[in-house]
Design a protein around this motif. Structure first.
Motif, PDB file in Angstrom:
ATOM      1  N   SER A  88       0.869  -1.523   0.067  1.00  0.00           N
ATOM      2  CA  SER A  88       0.189   0.324  -0.030  1.00  0.00           C
ATOM      3  C   SER A  88       0.572   1.057   0.557  1.00  0.00           C
ATOM      4  O   SER A  88       0.679   2.240  -0.215  1.00  0.00           O
ATOM      5  N   ARG A  89       1.833   1.213  -0.072  1.00  0.00           N
ATOM      6  CA  ARG A  89       2.712   1.704   0.329  1.00  0.00           C
ATOM      7  C   ARG A  89       3.571   2.295  -0.966  1.00  0.00           C
ATOM      8  O   ARG A  89       4.930   3.307  -1.257  1.00  0.00           O
ATOM      9  N   SER A  90       3.461   1.790  -1.965  1.00  0.00           N
ATOM     10  CA  SER A  90       4.148   1.780  -3.402  1.00  0.00           C
ATOM     11  C   SER A  90       4.030   3.013  -3.803  1.00  0.00           C
ATOM     12  O   SER A  90       3.433   3.251  -3.912  1.00  0.00           O
ATOM     13  N   PRO A  91       5.014   3.262  -4.553  1.00  0.00           N
ATOM     14  CA  PRO A  91       5.464   4.469  -4.903  1.00  0.00           C
ATOM     15  C   PRO A  91       4.220   5.222  -6.333  1.00  0.00           C
ATOM     16  O   PRO A  91       3.802   3.808  -6.539  1.00  0.00           O
ATOM     17  N   LYS A  92       3.849   5.887  -6.152  1.00  0.00           N
ATOM     18  CA  LYS A  92       3.032   6.330  -7.821  1.00  0.00           C
ATOM     19  C   LYS A  92       3.720   7.040  -9.208  1.00  0.00           C
ATOM     20  O   LYS A  92       3.537   6.823 -10.033  1.00  0.00           O
ATOM     21  N   MET A  93       4.577   7.293  -8.389  1.00  0.00           N
ATOM     22  CA  MET A  93       6.088   7.669  -9.672  1.00  0.00           C
ATOM     23  C   MET A  93       7.102   6.327  -9.725  1.00  0.00           C
ATOM     24  O   MET A  93       7.593   7.400  -8.472  1.00  0.00           O
ATOM     25  N   VAL A  94       7.965   6.949 -10.443  1.00  0.00           N
ATOM     26  CA  VAL A  94       9.051   6.090 -10.338  1.00  0.00           C
ATOM     27  C   VAL A  94       9.500   6.370 -12.131  1.00  0.00           C
ATOM     28  O   VAL A  94       9.517   7.019 -12.774  1.00  0.00           O
ATOM     29  N   ALA A  95      11.277   6.621 -11.459  1.00  0.00           N
ATOM     30  CA  ALA A  95      11.957   6.250 -12.045  1.00  0.00           C
ATOM     31  C   ALA A  95      13.008   5.274 -13.045  1.00  0.00           C
ATOM     32  O   ALA A  95      13.067   4.362 -12.089  1.00  0.00           O
ATOM     33  N   LEU A  96      12.625   5.274 -14.354  1.00  0.00           N
ATOM     34  CA  LEU A  96      13.635   3.966 -15.296  1.00  0.00           C
ATOM     35  C   LEU A  96      15.101   4.174 -15.867  1.00  0.00           C
ATOM     36  O   LEU A  96      14.433   5.296 -16.383  1.00  0.00           O
ATOM     37  N   SER A  97      16.123   4.266 -15.813  1.00  0.00           N
ATOM     38  CA  SER A  97      16.897   3.830 -16.251  1.00  0.00           C
ATOM     39  C   SER A  97      17.665   2.640 -16.773  1.00  0.00           C
ATOM     40  O   SER A  97      18.183   1.633 -15.888  1.00  0.00           O
TER      41      SER A  97
ATOM     42  N   ILE B 125      -5.224   1.962 -18.063  1.00  0.00           N
ATOM     43  CA  ILE B 125      -4.557   2.906 -16.968  1.00  0.00           C
ATOM     44  C   ILE B 125      -4.533   4.539 -18.125  1.00  0.00           C
ATOM     45  O   ILE B 125      -4.874   4.508 -18.918  1.00  0.00           O
ATOM     46  N   ARG B 126      -4.599   5.159 -17.070  1.00  0.00           N
ATOM     47  CA  ARG B 126      -4.419   6.744 -17.234  1.00  0.00           C
ATOM     48  C   ARG B 126      -4.370   7.345 -15.918  1.00  0.00           C
ATOM     49  O   ARG B 126      -3.993   6.569 -14.957  1.00  0.00           O
ATOM     50  N   PRO B 127      -3.045   8.709 -16.057  1.00  0.00           N
ATOM     51  CA  PRO B 127      -3.037   9.422 -15.684  1.00  0.00           C
ATOM     52  C   PRO B 127      -3.612   9.791 -14.130  1.00  0.00           C
ATOM     53  O   PRO B 127      -2.927   9.872 -13.177  1.00  0.00           O
ATOM     54  N   ARG B 128      -4.971   9.798 -14.095  1.00  0.00           N
ATOM     55  CA  ARG B 128      -5.950  10.459 -12.955  1.00  0.00           C
ATOM     56  C   ARG B 128      -6.514   8.908 -12.788  1.00  0.00           C
ATOM     57  O   ARG B 128      -7.426   8.493 -13.049  1.00  0.00           O
TER      58      ARG B 128
ATOM     59  N   ARG C  39       1.572   3.544 -12.625  1.00  0.00           N
ATOM     60  CA  ARG C  39       2.656   4.818 -11.833  1.00  0.00           C
ATOM     61  C   ARG C  39       3.150   5.353 -13.254  1.00  0.00           C
ATOM     62  O   ARG C  39       3.578   4.922 -13.857  1.00  0.00           O
ATOM     63  N   ILE C  40       3.262   6.462 -12.995  1.00  0.00           N
ATOM     64  CA  ILE C  40       4.242   8.215 -13.384  1.00  0.00           C
ATOM     65  C   ILE C  40       5.238   7.320 -13.802  1.00  0.00           C
ATOM     66  O   ILE C  40       5.722   6.713 -12.900  1.00  0.00           O
ATOM     67  N   LEU C  41       5.534   7.315 -15.238  1.00  0.00           N
ATOM     68  CA  LEU C  41       7.432   6.803 -15.041  1.00  0.00           C
ATOM     69  C   LEU C  41       7.614   7.540 -15.737  1.00  0.00           C
ATOM     70  O   LEU C  41       7.942   8.800 -16.914  1.00  0.00           O
ATOM     71  N   VAL C  42       9.054   8.462 -15.037  1.00  0.00           N
ATOM     72  CA  VAL C  42      10.136   9.297 -15.464  1.00  0.00           C
ATOM     73  C   VAL C  42      11.068   8.768 -16.113  1.00  0.00           C
ATOM     74  O   VAL C  42      11.763   7.281 -15.009  1.00  0.00           O
ATOM     75  N   GLY C  43      11.789   9.863 -16.570  1.00  0.00           N
ATOM     76  CA  GLY C  43      12.771   9.093 -17.119  1.00  0.00           C
ATOM     77  C   GLY C  43      13.225   9.917 -18.679  1.00  0.00           C
ATOM     78  O   GLY C  43      13.394  10.960 -18.718  1.00  0.00           O
ATOM     79  N   HIS C  44      14.796   9.564 -18.954  1.00  0.00           N
ATOM     80  CA  HIS C  44      15.211  10.385 -20.264  1.00  0.00           C
ATOM     81  C   HIS C  44      15.372   9.776 -21.070  1.00  0.00           C
ATOM     82  O   HIS C  44      16.357   8.405 -21.653  1.00  0.00           O
TER      83      HIS C  44
ATOM     84  N   LEU D   8       0.513  19.751 -13.450  1.00  0.00           N
ATOM     85  CA  LEU D   8      -0.881  19.039 -13.977  1.00  0.00           C
ATOM     86  C   LEU D   8      -0.986  17.804 -12.506  1.00  0.00           C
ATOM     87  O   LEU D   8      -2.294  17.475 -12.401  1.00  0.00           O
ATOM     88  N   ASP D   9       0.655  17.351 -12.622  1.00  0.00           N
ATOM     89  CA  ASP D   9       0.174  15.907 -11.810  1.00  0.00           C
ATOM     90  C   ASP D   9       0.309  15.988 -10.406  1.00  0.00           C
ATOM     91  O   ASP D   9      -0.441  15.582  -9.443  1.00  0.00           O
ATOM     92  N   SER D  10       0.548  17.214  -9.886  1.00  0.00           N
ATOM     93  CA  SER D  10       0.213  17.921  -8.819  1.00  0.00           C
ATOM     94  C   SER D  10      -1.341  17.395  -8.223  1.00  0.00           C
ATOM     95  O   SER D  10      -1.576  17.654  -7.419  1.00  0.00           O
ATOM     96  N   LEU D  11      -2.491  17.294  -9.631  1.00  0.00           N
ATOM     97  CA  LEU D  11      -3.810  18.638  -9.322  1.00  0.00           C
ATOM     98  C   LEU D  11      -4.267  16.915  -9.124  1.00  0.00           C
ATOM     99  O   LEU D  11      -5.508  16.546  -9.330  1.00  0.00           O
ATOM    100  N   ALA D  12      -3.625  16.433  -9.418  1.00  0.00           N
ATOM    101  CA  ALA D  12      -4.202  14.416  -9.995  1.00  0.00           C
ATOM    102  C   ALA D  12      -4.501  13.955  -7.983  1.00  0.00           C
ATOM    103  O   ALA D  12      -4.318  14.090  -7.588  1.00  0.00           O
TER     104      ALA D  12
END
Length: 357
Positions: free
Chosen positions: A130-139, A219-222, A227-232, A353-357
């Motif tokens: 239940s404490r697993s993250p909503k946003m994660v980064a992958l590389s 799957i949808r953002p809100r 999970r939201i996936l962050v990366g470069h 806008l992710d802060s408003l989700a």
């Protein structure tokens, strides 16, 4: 501060864009400009003259050169933060803010040595917590395949959460022969991959973790579980992992317009980290953990930008006046430049806008 020239007539000001301050000879030209410029309150904005810029790189040029607005440059040199480009109330406030705004680097050398010894490997993901993250980064880090070693092949992958904690880290056993380990930048040796996790196993674990028990089509953002996936360069990393994920859930620092060059090309992660976070990465062997931390920090900084809240922030929103027949020439030409700006919307999804989700 009013930068209006005393020679500017009311008619001249009427044909001046309220966002980028571009001047037009005729009102219809200004209207056409507003239709295609997608100015909005989500654009990087000068804290002195309030000019809207397409990117932070453009804002940086406006403030510090090579041909800056002199009045803005003078104030920024005294009270401007060189990392987030904010204007503070005083030089002392700037000093305190900038110390907090600058991040310290992660100890990439230590984490690389830990990974080589298997001390930071985390091949299991507890994605039911239940404490697993909503946003994660992958590389990912790539070795070379094909006879000339030019084909990128994933050999190491890391996922972190918003607090720089490692969620998943493993070496990946390539499905083809490695012809170039690229040791000088990857630090990967043949023994690291000999008993590594097969690609299809890593793929399945990552896919399940990202979807978080939700079907891909749902799957949808809100309001969803994904999970939201962050990366470069996420498209490339996911392609090498042979993974698919909805673009609406991806936050790519290589493709986010405010972080791109004025030429609309991508900046390197090394440059973005140095310019906007204040420390260096990719010094020697490159660690995917280091990249995850940098991209998450960049995402977080962009996410918590303070922008005006709009009822319908995207041009695609059907309720937007800027997306409807309301851009009729006769109607809009009766508006002031500020009124035109108020109904204009960004052509990209702002991460705030992710802060408003």
């Amino acid at each position: 501060m009013d930068y209006r020239s005393p020679m500017e007539s009311s008619e001249t000001l009427r044909n001046k864009c309220a966002a980028c301050y571009r001047q037009f000879n005729k009102m219809e030209h200004l209207v056409e400009h507003m239709k295609i410029s997608y100015h909005s309150g989500h654009e990087p904005t000068c804290g002195v003259c309030k000019k809207h810029c397409r990117s932070f790189e453009s804002l940086r040029e406006h403030l510090i050169g090579p041909l800056p607005k002199q009045e803005c440059k003078n104030i920024f040199s005294l009270r401007g933060c060189r990392f987030c480009m904010m204007i503070l109330e005083s030089p002392n406030a700037r000093r305190i803010h900038q110390e907090r705004c600058q991040f310290s680097s992660v100890n990439a050398g230590l984490t690389t040595r830990m990974a080589a010894l298997g001390l930071r490997d985390k091949a299991m993901i507890d994605y039911t917590s239940s404490r697993s993250p909503k946003m994660v980064a992958l590389s990912c880090k790539m070795v070379g395949g094909r006879s000339d070693g030019s084909l990128d092949v994933c050999a190491r992958v890391c996922i972190t959460d918003e607090n720089d904690n490692v969620v998943f880290h493993t070496y990946v056993k390539p499905s083809m022969v490695v012809t170039n380990y690229r040791y000088e930048t990857t630090g990967i040796r043949p023994e690291n991959l000999r008993d590594a996790m097969p690609l299809n196993h890593a793929q399945r674990k990552i896919q399940e973790f990202l979807c978080n028990g939700e079907p891909m089509w749902k799957i949808r953002p809100r309001g969803g579980k994904g999970r939201i996936l962050v990366g470069h360069g996420l498209d490339h990393d996911l392609d090498r992992l042979q993974l698919e994920y909805p673009s609406s859930m991806m936050r790519d620092t290589a493709k986010y317009p405010p972080l791109m060059k004025t030429s609309k090309l991508s900046n390197s992660l090394k440059y973005l980290t140095q310019a906007y976070l204040g420390y260096d990465i990719h010094v020697g062997i490159q660690d995917p953990y280091e990249d995850c931390v940098a991209t998450m920090r960049l995402y977080t900084r962009m996410r918590y930008q303070k922008h005006k809240i709009e009822a319908y922030p995207l041009p695609a929103d059907v309720q937007n006046r800027s997306n409807q027949v309301a851009w009729r020439q006769s109607e809009v030409e009766r508006m002031s430049p500020n009124e035109m700006l108020s109904i204009s919307r960004s052509d990209y999804y702002c991460w705030c806008l992710d802060s408003l989700a």
